[in-house]
Design a protein around this motif. Structure first.
Motif, short mmCIF file in Angstrom:
data_model
loop_
_atom_site.label_atom_id
_atom_site.label_comp_id
_atom_site.label_asym_id
_atom_site.label_seq_id
_atom_site.Cartn_x
_atom_site.Cartn_y
_atom_site.Cartn_z
N THR A 144 32.99 16.89 21.40
CA THR A 144 34.06 17.69 22.00
C THR A 144 35.21 17.86 21.01
O THR A 144 35.41 17.03 20.12
N VAL A 145 35.94 18.95 21.18
CA VAL A 145 37.09 19.27 20.35
C VAL A 145 38.27 19.59 21.26
O VAL A 145 38.12 20.38 22.19
N THR A 146 39.41 18.98 21.00
CA THR A 146 40.62 19.31 21.74
C THR A 146 41.39 20.36 20.95
O THR A 146 41.75 20.14 19.79
N HIS A 147 41.64 21.51 21.56
CA HIS A 147 42.37 22.58 20.88
C HIS A 147 43.83 22.17 20.69
O HIS A 147 44.49 21.71 21.63
N SER A 148 44.35 22.34 19.48
CA SER A 148 45.74 21.94 19.20
C SER A 148 46.72 22.78 20.02
O SER A 148 47.79 22.30 20.41
N ILE A 149 46.37 24.03 20.27
CA ILE A 149 47.12 24.90 21.18
C ILE A 149 46.10 25.42 22.19
O ILE A 149 45.05 25.93 21.80
N PRO A 150 46.35 25.28 23.50
CA PRO A 150 45.35 25.68 24.50
C PRO A 150 44.89 27.13 24.31
O PRO A 150 45.68 28.00 23.94
N MET A 151 43.60 27.37 24.55
CA MET A 151 43.05 28.72 24.54
C MET A 151 43.23 29.29 25.94
O MET A 151 42.46 28.98 26.85
N LEU A 152 44.27 30.09 26.12
CA LEU A 152 44.67 30.54 27.44
C LEU A 152 43.70 31.60 27.98
O LEU A 152 43.07 32.34 27.23
N SER A 153 43.59 31.64 29.31
CA SER A 153 42.86 32.71 29.95
C SER A 153 43.81 33.88 30.18
O SER A 153 45.02 33.76 29.96
N LEU A 154 43.29 35.01 30.62
CA LEU A 154 44.12 36.19 30.83
C LEU A 154 44.16 36.57 32.31
O LEU A 154 43.16 36.45 33.02
N ALA A 155 45.32 37.04 32.75
CA ALA A 155 45.41 37.65 34.07
C ALA A 155 44.67 38.98 34.03
O ALA A 155 44.49 39.58 32.97
N ASN A 156 44.22 39.45 35.20
CA ASN A 156 43.45 40.68 35.27
C ASN A 156 44.20 41.78 36.00
O ASN A 156 44.87 41.53 37.01
N ALA A 157 44.09 43.00 35.51
CA ALA A 157 44.52 44.19 36.23
C ALA A 157 43.26 44.92 36.67
O ALA A 157 42.41 45.24 35.84
N MET A 158 43.14 45.17 37.95
CA MET A 158 41.91 45.76 38.48
C MET A 158 42.01 47.28 38.62
O MET A 158 41.00 47.95 38.83
N ASP A 159 43.23 47.84 38.52
CA ASP A 159 43.37 49.29 38.61
C ASP A 159 44.65 49.71 37.87
O ASP A 159 45.39 48.87 37.35
N GLU A 160 44.87 51.02 37.80
CA GLU A 160 46.02 51.55 37.05
C GLU A 160 47.34 51.05 37.62
O GLU A 160 48.30 50.78 36.87
N GLU A 161 47.41 50.92 38.94
CA GLU A 161 48.65 50.47 39.57
C GLU A 161 49.01 49.06 39.10
O GLU A 161 50.17 48.78 38.78
N GLU A 162 48.01 48.18 39.01
CA GLU A 162 48.27 46.80 38.57
C GLU A 162 48.64 46.77 37.09
O GLU A 162 49.45 45.93 36.67
N LEU A 163 48.07 47.67 36.29
CA LEU A 163 48.44 47.70 34.87
C LEU A 163 49.88 48.18 34.71
O LEU A 163 50.63 47.64 33.89
N ARG A 164 50.25 49.19 35.48
CA ARG A 164 51.64 49.67 35.40
C ARG A 164 52.62 48.59 35.87
O ARG A 164 53.73 48.47 35.34
N GLU A 165 52.22 47.81 36.86
CA GLU A 165 53.07 46.72 37.34
C GLU A 165 53.24 45.67 36.24
O GLU A 165 54.32 45.08 36.08
N PHE A 166 52.18 45.42 35.46
CA PHE A 166 52.28 44.51 34.31
C PHE A 166 53.35 45.02 33.35
O PHE A 166 54.20 44.27 32.86
N ASP A 167 53.34 46.33 33.07
CA ASP A 167 54.33 46.94 32.17
C ASP A 167 55.75 46.80 32.76
O ASP A 167 56.70 46.48 32.03
N HIS A 168 55.90 47.02 34.06
CA HIS A 168 57.21 46.88 34.71
C HIS A 168 57.72 45.45 34.60
O HIS A 168 58.92 45.22 34.33
N ARG A 169 56.82 44.47 34.77
CA ARG A 169 57.23 43.06 34.68
C ARG A 169 57.72 42.73 33.28
O ARG A 169 58.70 42.00 33.09
N ILE A 170 57.01 43.24 32.28
CA ILE A 170 57.42 43.02 30.88
C ILE A 170 58.85 43.54 30.68
O ILE A 170 59.72 42.85 30.12
N LYS A 171 59.09 44.77 31.12
CA LYS A 171 60.40 45.39 30.92
C LYS A 171 61.49 44.66 31.69
O LYS A 171 62.62 44.47 31.18
#
Length: 680
Positions: free
Chosen positions: A78-105
């Motif tokens: 086994t190997v312990t990653h020095s920095i965790p290999m993160l998973s990603l949140a999912n956007a299932m449609d255009e509305e969720e992707l645009r909401e991701f952009d709004h959150r960033i802003k």
């Protein structure tokens, strides 16, 4: 010249060869701009192997010849990653992707458009590769994100992962700032055509089939014996970084560019997008064209480009706030399992198959799906009568993903693999260490029929029009016991058979007659030698040039061929040393079979190293005929257009490949120009 001087001379040549091979690896895998043919590359590698065998004291761990040099493991560490290999949140449609952009802003307190990097989301296995002072020292799987499996030796077998990072640009010779340590992250995957070829070869050898390219990549990388991984056509793209010492990046895009200077492969479809609307445009384009890609993708990944903004946004739980996965629509449907049948292959392997209420998945009618083996059925708890989710894995093989427990009524039946072969009633066993059940009867008709089906198939002897039903009829009526018997059939023997009219009998006899003059590679492939698929048969034919030379080849001589491992060499040697094989071959020749144009002797290899893509319909050739002509001349046919494609042959009604070739400036040939090139 004393021993010391001689060693220095050889060391200089060895170092030169290593640098040249490393340079050409980058040109091929990273830049998509190869400057030499495959044959020339092979000559460099063979010369290096020759010198290192004469001077084993000069071998270094990062030599290109050391892709496979480790003993099999008992288990992965086994190997312990020095920095965790993160998973990603999912956007299932255009509305969720645009909401991701709004959150960033909102988080950044800005209304300005965000610059994003758009990346195809490869459907493979996530890995981390660690380099210290330019040398590959550790490789691991993602695991749970904190701890992964140590697969260092297996990752070293993948040609697109450099054993040593470049210290100067291969073209400009300018020095590259090399970090003392860098952890790069990426995806190991398998191309769709390689996946299909691998499954065809596994079917030939009676091994269980992989469900999809992702499973084949994961299963290939997680082999305890690195030599097994080395035989699998794995590739890698890199797209992220863990810890790094000695270099800094202001943007994610610049980091990807730096990866390429080091010799690390990145996806050429990555794009910079100004704002979320450009991201959506790229997403729609990729969704429409993804099926033409050589590899599977299940969506896209969208990342804030600025590294400074990434740090400011930070992470939430185990996902970065600055990145999101935008998935494509699912290729799954729900249906019911009406029954589970068992098919018997030519090696005696038993494969359970679900009979489904017919459904339409992406325009394809699906009524059956593979269940792979008993372990897979037990793991998913699949029963006859279950409501299940079915998908077309890799757009090709229908498979059952999971059951819908809420659909159960209590009337479902548990399935157990039979103890007797459903074809011949022979005993069925499950060999130790295998997932597959096998019929032990050496005279099982299913084995015989499976072998004959392979022999007559298009890529083998191409006996057109001989169906499985006809083969079964030939066998059941005692007309055929082995493949050579095809060449002793007479029309009057066929006419009494059911559904065999005069015209049908003529067609069968004509197809058999036309198959009597195969190339050596076709004939070797048609023999159905264990572990010898179409690609391996072609390599053997090109190397030996004649059946007489191939028959007497030793295991040592076979193993010396590039890409031929000990397992294949042993299988080929044993096959041709069997007295039964000699009798079978003589029977073929007595029946009029004559091998023509031995690839390594008579065939003119003027297209060696050239790659071709075929698109549209050619009036004078079928797709397979065109492919054969190219391969006989030393060229190779690939499925997708890239900068390294030499020619696109365009017939009537060409697809999107023609437009891509025009965009990339690839040579485009019509049929007349194609014929001229073949005859040049």
């Amino acid at each position: 010249m004393d021993h010391s001087q001689e060693s220095n001379v050889f060391l200089q040549e060895i170092e030169h060869l290593r640098q040249e091979i490393q340079r050409h690896n980058k040109l091929y895998y990273v830049d998509d701009q190869p400057q030499i043919s495959d044959a020339e590359y092979d000559r460099l590698m063979r010369r290096l192997q020759e010198l290192e065998s004469l001077h084993p004291d000069l071998i270094t761990p990062d030599s290109p010849t050391q892709r496979v040099g480790a003993a099999p493991l008992e288990k992965f560490g086994t190997v312990t990653h020095s920095i965790p290999m993160l998973s990603l949140a999912n956007a299932m449609d255009e509305e969720e992707l645009r909401e991701f952009d709004h959150r960033i802003k909102r988080t950044l307190g800005t209304e300005a458009e965000i610059e994003y990097v758009f990346e195809p989301k490869i459907d493979g296995l996530a890995v981390e590769v660690v380099y210290e002072n330019g040398m590959l020292v550790m490789g691991s799987t993602r695991g749970d994100g904190i701890t992964g499996e140590n697969v260092t030796q297996n990752l070293k077998t993948i040609s697109s992962i450099p054993l040593r990072l470049l210290t100067s640009d291969p073209e400009t010779r300018q020095s590259i700032v090399l970090p003392r340590k860098i952890e790069v992250r990426g995806e190991v995957y398998m191309d769709k055509t390689d996946f299909l070829t691998l499954n065809q070869e596994r079917e030939l050898t009676g091994e269980p089939l992989f469900a999809n390219p992702r499973n084949s990549a994961a299963g290939s990388l997680r082999q305890l014996d690195p030599s097994v991984t080395a035989k699998r056509p794995l590739k890698a793209f890199f797209y992220a970084i863990g810890a790094v010492e000695g270099v800094n990046f202001d943007t994610h895009w610049n980091m990807l560019a730096y990866f390429r200077t080091l010799g690390l492969r990145t996806n050429p479809l990555n794009k910079i997008c100004q704002g979320i609307e450009q991201v959506l445009e790229q997403y729609q384009h990729l969704n429409e064209t993804k099926d033409s890609l050589p590899y599977e993708i299940d969506g896209t990944v969208v990342k804030v480009n600025s590294r400074h903004l990434q740090e400011e946004l930070g992470t939430i739980s185990r996902s970065p706030r600055w990145a999101i996965a935008f998935k494509f629509p699912a290729k799954q449907e729900t249906t019911k399992i009406l029954d589970i049948l068992v098919q018997v292959g030519r090696t005696g392997a038993l494969t359970p198959v679900a009979v489904l209420e017919p459904i339409n998945i992406r325009g394809v009618q699906v009524s059956r799906a593979t269940l792979h083996n008993q372990d897979e059925i037990d793991r998913k708890d699949i029963r006859i009568g279950d409501t299940v989710v079915v998908q077309r894995a890799g757009d090709v093989i229908p498979e059952v993903v999971n059951i819908v427990e809420s659909g159960r009524t209590g009337a479902e039946k548990i399935f157990v693999m039979p103890t007797r072969c459903p074809v011949c009633q022979g005993e069925v066993i499950r060999p130790d260490g295998e997932a597959v059940h096998r019929c032990t009867n050496p005279n099982c008709p299913a084995k015989q029929i499976g072998h004959l089906e392979h022999f007559v198939s298009k890529r083998a002897m191409n006996i057109e029009g001989v169906s499985t039903k006809q083969i079964e009829s030939f066998v059941n009526n005692g007309l055929i016991r082995d493949a050579a018997d095809f060449y002793f059939l007479k029309k009057e023997q066929l006419l009494p058979l059911e559904r065999m009219a005069d015209k049908s009998a003529d067609n069968v006899m004509q197809a058999i007659a036309q198959s009597k003059h195969p190339t050596l590679s076709r004939f070797v492939y048609a023999l159905g030698i264990r572990h010898v698929g179409e690609h391996t048969a072609s390599m053997l034919a090109n190397y030996f040039g004649s059946l007489d030379r191939l028959k007497i080849a030793s295991e040592e001589e076979l193993t010396a061929i590039y890409e031929i491992g000990p397992e294949v060499a042993k299988s080929v040697s044993q096959y041709f040393s069997d007295p039964g094989t000699a009798k079978l071959l003589q029977k073929f020749f007595d029946g009029g079979v004559e091998i023509v144009n031995p690839e390594g002797v008579a065939a003119r290899q003027h297209l060696t190293g050239k790659s071709f893509v075929l698109t549209g319909t050619l009036p004078s050739y079928t797709r397979d005929e065109a492919k054969d002509l190219i391969e006989k001349a030393g060229g190779r046919v690939v499925s997708s257009v890239s900068k390294k494609t030499d020619y696109v042959v365009a017939g009537r009604d060409p697809g999107s490949k023609l437009a891509k070739a025009q965009q990339l400036g690839v040579n485009i040939l019509n049929e007349e120009e194609f014929q001229q090139l073949l005859q040049a």
